[in-house]
Design an enzyme around this catalytic site. Sequence first.
Site, PDB file in Angstrom:
ATOM      1  CG  HIS A   1      -0.407 -33.299   5.867  1.00  0.00           C
ATOM      2  ND1 HIS A   1       0.059 -32.015   5.666  1.00  0.00           N
ATOM      3  CD2 HIS A   1       0.675 -34.049   6.186  1.00  0.00           C
ATOM      4  CE1 HIS A   1       1.378 -31.996   5.837  1.00  0.00           C
ATOM      5  NE2 HIS A   1       1.774 -33.216   6.168  1.00  0.00           N
TER       6      HIS A   1
ATOM      7  CE  LYS B   1     -27.976 -34.962  10.141  1.00  0.00           C
ATOM      8  NZ  LYS B   1     -27.375 -33.772   9.585  1.00  0.00           N
TER       9      LYS B   1
ATOM     10  CD  GLU C   1     -22.267 -29.971  15.024  1.00  0.00           C
ATOM     11  OE1 GLU C   1     -22.275 -29.589  13.864  1.00  0.00           O
ATOM     12  OE2 GLU C   1     -23.268 -30.449  15.588  1.00  0.00           O
TER      13      GLU C   1
ATOM     14  CB  SER D   1     -32.546 -33.544  12.155  1.00  0.00           C
ATOM     15  OG  SER D   1     -33.286 -32.821  11.193  1.00  0.00           O
TER      16      SER D   1
END
Length: 465
Positions: free
Chosen positions: A157, A284, A291, A278
């Site tokens: 979980h 970043k 992804e 970024s």
Amino acid sequence: MTEKPWDGRFAEKTDRLVEAFTSSHQVDRRLYRHDIEGSVAHCRMLAKVGVISEGEAGDLVTGLMRIGRDIERGRFEFSDSLEDIHMHIEARLLQDVGKVAQKLHTARSRNDQVALDTRLFAREETRAVIAQLRGLRRVVVDLAGAHTGTFMPGYTHLQRAQPVLLAHHLMAYYEMFTRDQARFADALQRIDVMPLGAAALAGTTYPIDRHYTAELLGFSEVAANSMDAVSDRDFILEFLSAASIAMVHLSRLSEELVLWSTAEFGFIELPDAFATGSSIMPQKKNPDVPELMRGKAGTVFGDLMALLTLVKGLPLAYNRDMQEDKAPLFRSVDTLRACLEITARMLPRIRFRDDRLRQATEHGFFNATDLADYLVGQGVPFRKAHACVGQAVAYGLEHGKELHELSLEELRNFASVVGPEIFELLTVEQMINRRRSYGGTAAEQVEAAIAEARRRLDGETEVPK
Ligand code: ARG
């Protein structure tokens, strides 16, 4: 406008709009090598059974090979008026070798021709995917082998559950990729079936030798029913199903890499070469590669859905709808192969932050099950033990202490049978190494699994049949 093979029956020329609409060469030109290979085998077979002469076959084969080289070098013009790769090659052959080219299509239809080309393509790509999966399994095993001493939290979980070895976690992916490889190997048996000679749908009056064609092209089997041979697209569906499941696995791994690379987890550092920055936030480093892999899984599922939907309402035998089968197949082949390659290259370069992984096992009442199991060993029924430990956890939460940070007296308030030896059992090392059941996370089990995986990989033949 070029002449069409069917001009004899038609009073009007094809509308340009229709030519553009029905043409597929933009997509199926990718099959040119397979088309030529199939045509060469077809010629040889026709000569063997005496439908054309050996001399004619020789001229056709030479012409076909030259066309293959021309396409390879970009010296070939494509036009909507010639519809697909099959008609393009035949038309060019006529220009190059003259009238004998008109004999190439004897005892054959584009229906069995396209089925053959697509199978040759699918066979080649499936073999390549199998080899890539084998390579990826080796990468995963090597990575696991390097992390048999790294502790990390195991989750259920997405809540910290019990500590495991990082090697154990990684070896779960080895199992997934092993099943993926087996699925492709299984699909390969049904891809490897030769449809040529079914002609349009009913077979042919010529004395052809389909088994000889199959032998020339290295097929294990010959399609047994001509109607099925031209209308079966199961082999693509199977490829796309196996590809979808493999993408599920790559996507789950990607999801973990995305999570693990966050400041919140901080378990890994992705290699700079496999991350992006970024355009606005200088600090970043984004996990775009995993992804995208997660995102691309969706496009492969879409291709599977597209083909299932395409085939489901088709009466036997060939229908033009089937021309739409190639784009999803090609796209998914490219996506899957790119994802497999990038994963195999990225994984070894990920830096696992062993200290952070270890720290994460030290908080979160990981040893609750072990305390309960200990109580069972002292004669407490498991449900009762579970309840006692639950109370101890609630107490710990309230006082900001882990179970192993409670004193013996405190622990005895919840279970009077607890002895001082308990503290030894509540360490991360013990929690991991006492889980010695077959397939468990104890180092001895994980090391055995890694050794077994290496044996298996060493025993596998390089080129799958
Ligand atoms: N381009 C066609 C396809 O991919 C080839 C078969 C055409 N057959 C036909 N009867 N029109 O399906």
